[in-house]
Design an enzyme around this catalytic site. Sequence first.
Site, PDB file in Angstrom:
ATOM      1  N   ASP A 425      -9.568   1.583   2.677  1.00 16.79           N
ATOM      2  CA  ASP A 425     -10.176   0.370   2.484  1.00 16.79           C
ATOM      3  C   ASP A 425     -10.728   0.234   1.017  1.00 16.79           C
ATOM      4  OD1 ASP A 425     -12.116   2.483   2.467  1.00 16.79           O
ATOM      5  OD2 ASP A 425     -13.611   1.242   3.601  1.00 16.79           O
ATOM      6  N   THR A 427      -8.835   0.432  -3.251  1.00 17.16           N
ATOM      7  CA  THR A 427      -8.035   0.722  -3.928  1.00 17.16           C
ATOM      8  C   THR A 427      -8.382   1.346  -5.349  1.00 17.16           C
ATOM      9  OG1 THR A 427      -8.937  -1.391  -5.508  1.00 17.16           O
ATOM     10  CG2 THR A 427      -7.316  -1.601  -3.393  1.00 17.16           C
TER      11      THR A 427
END
Length: 431
Positions: A425, A427
């Site tokens: 969840d 980046t």
Amino acid sequence: MCPGMESDKPGDCPKCGMALERNPAWVAAEKTIYTCPMHPEIQQDHPGDCPQCGMALEPKTASASAGEEDDNAELRDMTRRLWIGGALALPVFVLAMAHLIPALGHESWVMSDASRWIQFALSTPVVLWAGWPFFRRGWRSLVTWHLNMFTLIAIGVGTAFVYSAVAMLSPGIFPPAMQSHGGVGIHFEAAAVIVVLVLLGQALELRARSRTGSAIKTLLNLAPPIARRIAKSGDEEIPLEQVHAGDLLRVRPGDKVPVDGVITEGRSSVEESMITGESLPVEKNVGDKVTGGTVNGTGGFIVRAEKVGRDTLLAQIVNMVAEAQCSRAPIQGMADKVAGYFVPAVVAMAILTFALWMWFGPEPRLVFAIVNAVAVLIIACPCALGLATPMSIMVGVGRGAQEGVLMKSAEALERLEKITTLIVDKTGTLT
């Protein structure tokens, strides 16, 4: 200045007001705990061999130097035994196999007493010196009744060498039926070559373990060796081991943050990819926390040390990797159980082989019985059974640490094989 003043926590001397430093004797007293890769329950405060399997114990708690000298010494010792043993075993093998070469088979010296005595002289140091660690480990496994591959190696090599030595020194005790080509058959080449092959395997294993440990050493080297402590007389460079909680440390542009702490003055951007995986530097201001081992950017700041030594996040990561390498996967329990039954079964099979050849075999029965019983002991050596699982865990965890993947335990590594979907969840942290 006041050696009589000692305290179990950092602070200032009540007499002269100077900051207290760690007593070198206390540092030396923090002993490294050594444990066995195959039997983590075996622990002691000094290096040595595992009393169950005979493998060399490794440091349980990782440090920049703990166990490095001992591991290198063991690798050097096994390599030296391998080269010397191999140089002596090669002519023994050539002399023993010369009668099978058509160009040499008819030569009288091939089966002469001189050739047999040369084999005896060359193979004796190979078995008794180069192979001594295997006899020591095999004897320990018999005493503790933790049978393993060294049990079979010691019994097989020892039987072949003792039988051949007795045939050389006292051939008269053997029946005439065992006399061939003027003497009792000898098998020095089998004992010598097997010792060299096992030494080769041990040297390769130690080299693999040494390379695996380089991942931990790489993590340890992320921390700077020195820190700049702010004192009343000015900045002073001190070893990282002498930093105490509460010390004020100056971090200049481009320096590595020495320990975990809080910025008390200044501002900068810190590259924290070693922790978060984020490639972009993070802005740090007064009151923000910084982590030891991260790299400071263009600004400078002062940090108050909060966690030092083994309490830092970097030290905990290193110890977690080290403990994962020494942990046991569930499949290892099955391998240990199989090995525990396998070795006694092989010994029983060797005894049965000896008895069957003595009862039904052709003449000379005794020599055929001994040779085939020894062959069963040696060929059935369960080297891969006892080493494959722990070695794969060590290499897997170490390789993962080099790539930034930290395994919490060997069980997690084994269960990872069953994962079909990975959900993230955030980046910027995965490559």
